[in-house]
Design a protein around this motif. Sequence first.
Motif, short mmCIF file in Angstrom:
data_model
loop_
_atom_site.label_atom_id
_atom_site.label_comp_id
_atom_site.label_asym_id
_atom_site.label_seq_id
_atom_site.Cartn_x
_atom_site.Cartn_y
_atom_site.Cartn_z
N VAL A 6 -2.39 -12.04 -0.84
CA VAL A 6 -3.27 -12.16 0.32
C VAL A 6 -4.64 -11.61 -0.09
N LEU A 7 -5.61 -12.51 -0.22
CA LEU A 7 -6.96 -12.13 -0.63
C LEU A 7 -7.57 -11.11 0.33
N ASP A 8 -8.31 -10.19 -0.20
CA ASP A 8 -9.05 -9.18 0.56
C ASP A 8 -8.15 -8.19 1.30
N GLY A 9 -6.84 -8.36 1.25
CA GLY A 9 -5.91 -7.38 1.78
C GLY A 9 -6.07 -7.03 3.25
N PHE A 10 -5.69 -5.80 3.56
CA PHE A 10 -5.68 -5.33 4.95
C PHE A 10 -7.09 -4.96 5.42
N GLU A 11 -7.88 -4.37 4.52
CA GLU A 11 -9.21 -3.88 4.92
C GLU A 11 -10.38 -4.59 4.24
N GLY A 12 -10.15 -5.25 3.13
CA GLY A 12 -11.21 -5.95 2.43
C GLY A 12 -12.12 -5.04 1.62
N PRO A 13 -13.14 -5.64 0.99
CA PRO A 13 -14.06 -4.87 0.17
C PRO A 13 -15.08 -4.11 1.01
N HIS A 14 -15.84 -3.27 0.33
CA HIS A 14 -16.90 -2.51 1.00
C HIS A 14 -18.10 -3.38 1.33
N ASP A 15 -18.80 -3.02 2.41
CA ASP A 15 -20.10 -3.61 2.70
C ASP A 15 -21.18 -2.75 2.02
N ALA A 16 -22.43 -3.01 2.30
CA ALA A 16 -23.54 -2.28 1.67
C ALA A 16 -23.53 -0.79 2.00
N GLU A 17 -22.95 -0.41 3.12
CA GLU A 17 -22.87 1.00 3.52
C GLU A 17 -21.54 1.65 3.10
N GLN A 18 -20.77 0.97 2.27
CA GLN A 18 -19.47 1.46 1.79
C GLN A 18 -18.41 1.55 2.89
N CYS A 40 -2.26 -5.68 0.12
CA CYS A 40 -2.61 -4.28 -0.13
C CYS A 40 -3.91 -4.00 0.64
N ARG A 41 -4.69 -3.02 0.21
CA ARG A 41 -5.92 -2.70 0.94
C ARG A 41 -6.98 -3.77 0.74
N SER A 42 -7.19 -4.16 -0.53
CA SER A 42 -8.31 -5.07 -0.80
C SER A 42 -7.93 -6.29 -1.64
N GLY A 43 -6.66 -6.44 -1.96
CA GLY A 43 -6.21 -7.61 -2.69
C GLY A 43 -6.07 -7.41 -4.18
N VAL A 44 -6.10 -6.17 -4.66
CA VAL A 44 -5.97 -5.91 -6.09
C VAL A 44 -4.53 -5.54 -6.45
N THR A 89 -15.87 -3.58 6.21
CA THR A 89 -16.13 -4.41 7.38
C THR A 89 -16.40 -5.87 7.03
N VAL A 90 -16.17 -6.24 5.78
CA VAL A 90 -16.56 -7.57 5.30
C VAL A 90 -15.49 -8.62 5.58
N SER A 91 -14.26 -8.30 5.22
CA SER A 91 -13.17 -9.28 5.35
C SER A 91 -11.84 -8.53 5.32
N GLY A 92 -10.76 -9.28 5.31
CA GLY A 92 -9.43 -8.69 5.30
C GLY A 92 -8.70 -8.95 6.60
N TRP A 93 -7.45 -8.49 6.65
CA TRP A 93 -6.56 -8.70 7.79
C TRP A 93 -7.19 -8.21 9.09
N LYS A 94 -7.66 -6.96 9.09
CA LYS A 94 -8.21 -6.37 10.30
C LYS A 94 -9.48 -7.08 10.75
N VAL A 95 -10.38 -7.36 9.81
CA VAL A 95 -11.65 -8.02 10.14
C VAL A 95 -11.40 -9.43 10.66
N ARG A 150 0.84 -1.20 0.00
CA ARG A 150 0.00 0.00 0.00
C ARG A 150 0.88 1.25 0.00
N THR A 151 0.27 2.40 0.07
CA THR A 151 1.01 3.66 0.04
C THR A 151 1.44 4.09 1.44
N ARG A 152 2.40 5.01 1.47
CA ARG A 152 2.84 5.59 2.75
C ARG A 152 1.67 6.17 3.53
#
Length: 131
Positions: A102-114, A78-82, A117-123, A22-24
């Motif tokens: 690493v699929l879904d990255g650190f934060e994962g994709p957006h949920d319905a409210e953008q 990365c953030r979301s795996g792209v 919170t769906v998946s990723g390292w933190k979730v 990811r970026t700085r």
Amino acid sequence: MTPVQAWEALRGDPRAVLVDVRTRAEWAYVGLPDLRPLDKDLVTIEWQTFPEGRVNADFARQLEEAGVGRDQPVYFLCRSGVRSVAAAQLATQAGWTRSHNVLDGFEGPHDAEQHRTVSGWKVAGLPWVQG
């Protein structure tokens, strides 16, 4: 592989490396995976430079300069795996023989409210630090 699978691989192999592409700004404001419980250091190399957004033409050289061996298992995040897919592909083309995304990255994709919170390292509840 999933973030949990990457964590297990990092824990199970002393030579395995996690590279956050990811970026700085993301590292500073969103947070970083915390590998201290594994007695490992996180490697940080921007895939796209901040704030320009250009692909980092020196990525492979910087990966080598970071001491990541071409035969080591390397997990790109990365953030979301792209961006990490592109980084893993470039590393493979440049001679790293065990590159993984690493699929879904650190934060994962957006949920319905953008919100991310769906998946990723933190979730997944894996260790991380902020600021």
